[in-house]
Design an enzyme around this catalytic site. Structure first.
Site, short mmCIF file in Angstrom:
data_model
loop_
_atom_site.label_atom_id
_atom_site.label_comp_id
_atom_site.label_asym_id
_atom_site.label_seq_id
_atom_site.Cartn_x
_atom_site.Cartn_y
_atom_site.Cartn_z
N GLN A 261 25.35 -7.70 26.78
CA GLN A 261 25.05 -9.14 26.61
C GLN A 261 25.05 -9.48 25.13
O GLN A 261 24.99 -8.60 24.27
CB GLN A 261 23.69 -9.47 27.24
CG GLN A 261 22.53 -8.62 26.76
CD GLN A 261 21.34 -8.62 27.72
OE1 GLN A 261 21.18 -9.52 28.57
NE2 GLN A 261 20.50 -7.61 27.61
N GLU B 287 14.23 -0.80 30.99
CA GLU B 287 14.99 -1.89 30.37
C GLU B 287 16.45 -1.44 30.30
O GLU B 287 16.75 -0.33 29.85
CB GLU B 287 14.42 -2.16 28.97
CG GLU B 287 15.33 -2.94 28.03
CD GLU B 287 15.74 -4.32 28.56
OE1 GLU B 287 14.84 -5.11 28.89
OE2 GLU B 287 16.96 -4.58 28.64
N ASP C 274 19.22 0.74 34.67
CA ASP C 274 19.18 -0.43 35.54
C ASP C 274 17.95 -0.30 36.43
O ASP C 274 17.75 0.73 37.07
CB ASP C 274 20.47 -0.46 36.39
CG ASP C 274 20.55 -1.71 37.26
OD1 ASP C 274 21.63 -2.27 37.39
OD2 ASP C 274 19.49 -2.13 37.77
N ASP D 200 9.76 -8.18 35.01
CA ASP D 200 9.86 -9.17 33.93
C ASP D 200 11.34 -9.31 33.58
O ASP D 200 11.82 -8.82 32.55
CB ASP D 200 9.04 -8.70 32.72
CG ASP D 200 9.22 -9.63 31.53
OD1 ASP D 200 9.05 -9.16 30.38
OD2 ASP D 200 9.58 -10.80 31.75
N1 SAM Z 1 10.18 -13.12 29.92
C1 SAM Z 1 11.60 -13.38 29.87
C2 SAM Z 1 11.99 -14.36 30.94
O1 SAM Z 1 11.16 -14.72 31.76
O2 SAM Z 1 13.16 -14.75 30.92
C3 SAM Z 1 12.43 -12.15 30.01
C4 SAM Z 1 11.87 -10.92 29.37
S1 SAM Z 1 12.92 -9.64 28.98
C5 SAM Z 1 13.76 -10.22 27.59
C6 SAM Z 1 14.14 -9.60 30.28
C7 SAM Z 1 14.89 -8.30 30.17
O3 SAM Z 1 15.47 -7.93 31.42
C8 SAM Z 1 16.07 -8.31 29.17
O4 SAM Z 1 15.74 -7.51 28.06
C9 SAM Z 1 17.25 -7.74 29.96
O5 SAM Z 1 18.07 -6.88 29.18
C10 SAM Z 1 16.52 -7.02 31.08
N2 SAM Z 1 17.32 -6.77 32.28
C11 SAM Z 1 18.25 -7.58 32.85
N3 SAM Z 1 18.78 -7.01 33.94
C12 SAM Z 1 18.16 -5.79 34.07
C13 SAM Z 1 18.26 -4.73 35.01
N4 SAM Z 1 19.13 -4.80 36.05
N5 SAM Z 1 17.47 -3.65 34.86
C14 SAM Z 1 16.59 -3.57 33.81
N6 SAM Z 1 16.45 -4.54 32.86
C15 SAM Z 1 17.23 -5.64 33.01
#
Ligand code: SAM
Length: 285
Positions: free
Chosen positions: A40, A115, A146, A164
């Site tokens: 991303q 993450e 993932d 989250d």
């Molecule tokens: N609090 C924020 C919100 O509500 O939008 C989001 C917090 S955090 C930045 C969200 C995280 O989810 C991102 O760092 C992203 O890379 C991660 N993410 C997205 N898809 C994912 C997956 N399939 N497995 C693990 N992490 C994932």
């Protein structure tokens, strides 16, 4: 310059393209990080109105101004409901704000943060201390994977799982699938509970209901709660709790709250929903 950023006579702007007829512009003081990970586009921007913010693929994830509202709500609610949480799993949470809140509980012995994108953790620890707190607690283990893969084969049974995740597009699209919630159910202890962010009741009502319905089909007890997060489109934000047992905040644990936003009154009232949400979810009672 990435499509999300533009310049005019008033300076530099970041545009969050919420939908065809809704764009949200943030005036930017400084671009701290602008990079592409394997998954991303990642930015840390210093904005005039919200302070520093994490932006992924042009969507604001969290900001110095109001990140604590979301991070405290999604973590202190489950941590105040479970009487003695020891093992906590956070799916997503790359900005480290949720893990920072979980670290405030002395009963917690293990915090696994799964993450998918290591770059998010790296830039937030370094450039977003208002949210990440420069997290360095020995109980925190980052697992770069993932979340779907991890919970399917989780090596640990958890007391609490906190999802989250970013909006359900791109890598996070899989984090609202029913099979994902079932894997979480299987990765929880017999009295465990899960909380996930379930989008805007105003702008994403269908997705919110879809998430609630899927969790409701799997968990014996399901409740929704809300908070107002100014950064997120529409402000009002929903969270869905799926529990194998406990659902009522524990008096003693609420007394331990160390927070800027949540307190005993908030914990007691956040499950009271606006009438349109009650009506929308009444079929699942
Ligand atoms: N609090 C924020 C919100 O509500 O939008 C989001 C917090 S955090 C930045 C969200 C995280 O989810 C991102 O760092 C992203 O890379 C991660 N993410 C997205 N898809 C994912 C997956 N399939 N497995 C693990 N992490 C994932």
């Amino acid at each position: 310059m990435p499509t999300f950023l533009s310049e005019n006579e008033h300076g530099l702007w970041m545009t969050e393209d919420e939908r065809e007829n809704l764009k949200i512009d943030y005036r930017i003081k400084e671009i701290i990080v602008e990079a592409k990970s394997t998954l991303q586009h990642v930015m840390i921007l210093d904005s005039y109105s919200f302070g520093r913010m994490l932006v992924l693929d042009g969507a604001v994830q969290t900001t110095s101004l109001d990140g604590h509202i979301y991070n405290e709500t999604i973590s202190h609610v489950p941590l105040s409901i479970h009487p003695n949480p020891k093992k906590v799993l956070i799916i997503g949470g790359g900005d480290c704000g949720v893990a920072k809140e979980v670290c405030k509980y002395s009963s917690v012995e293990q915090i696994d943060v799964v993450e998918i994108d290591p770059m998010v953790v790296e830039v937030c620890l370094k450039h977003l201390p208002e949210v990440s707190g420069g997290l360095a607690d020995p109980r925190v283990n980052f697992i770069f994977d993932d979340g779907v893969n991890y919970v399917q084969n989780s090596p640990t049974k958890y007391d609490i799982v906190i999802v989250d995740s970013s909006d359900p597009i791109g890598p996070a699209e899989v984090l609202i699938e029913k099979s994902f919630y079932r894997s979480i159910f299987n990765a929880l202890e017999e009295d465990g509970l899960m909380v996930c962010q379930s989008q805007s009741p105003i702008f994403h009502g269908e997705v919110m209901e879809q998430i609630f319905e899927r969790v409701h089909d799997i968990f014996p007890k399901t409740k929704m709660f809300t908070a107002v997060v100014p950064t997120y489109p529409g402000g009002l934000w929903s969270f869905t709790l799926g529990s194998k047992g406990y659902v009522i905040p524990n008096e003693a644990r609420m007394k331990e709250l160390d927070a800027l936003y949540v307190n005993e009154q908030i914990m007691a009232s956040c499950f009271s929903l606006p009438e349109f949400m009650n009506k929308q979810l009444s079929k699942y009672r």
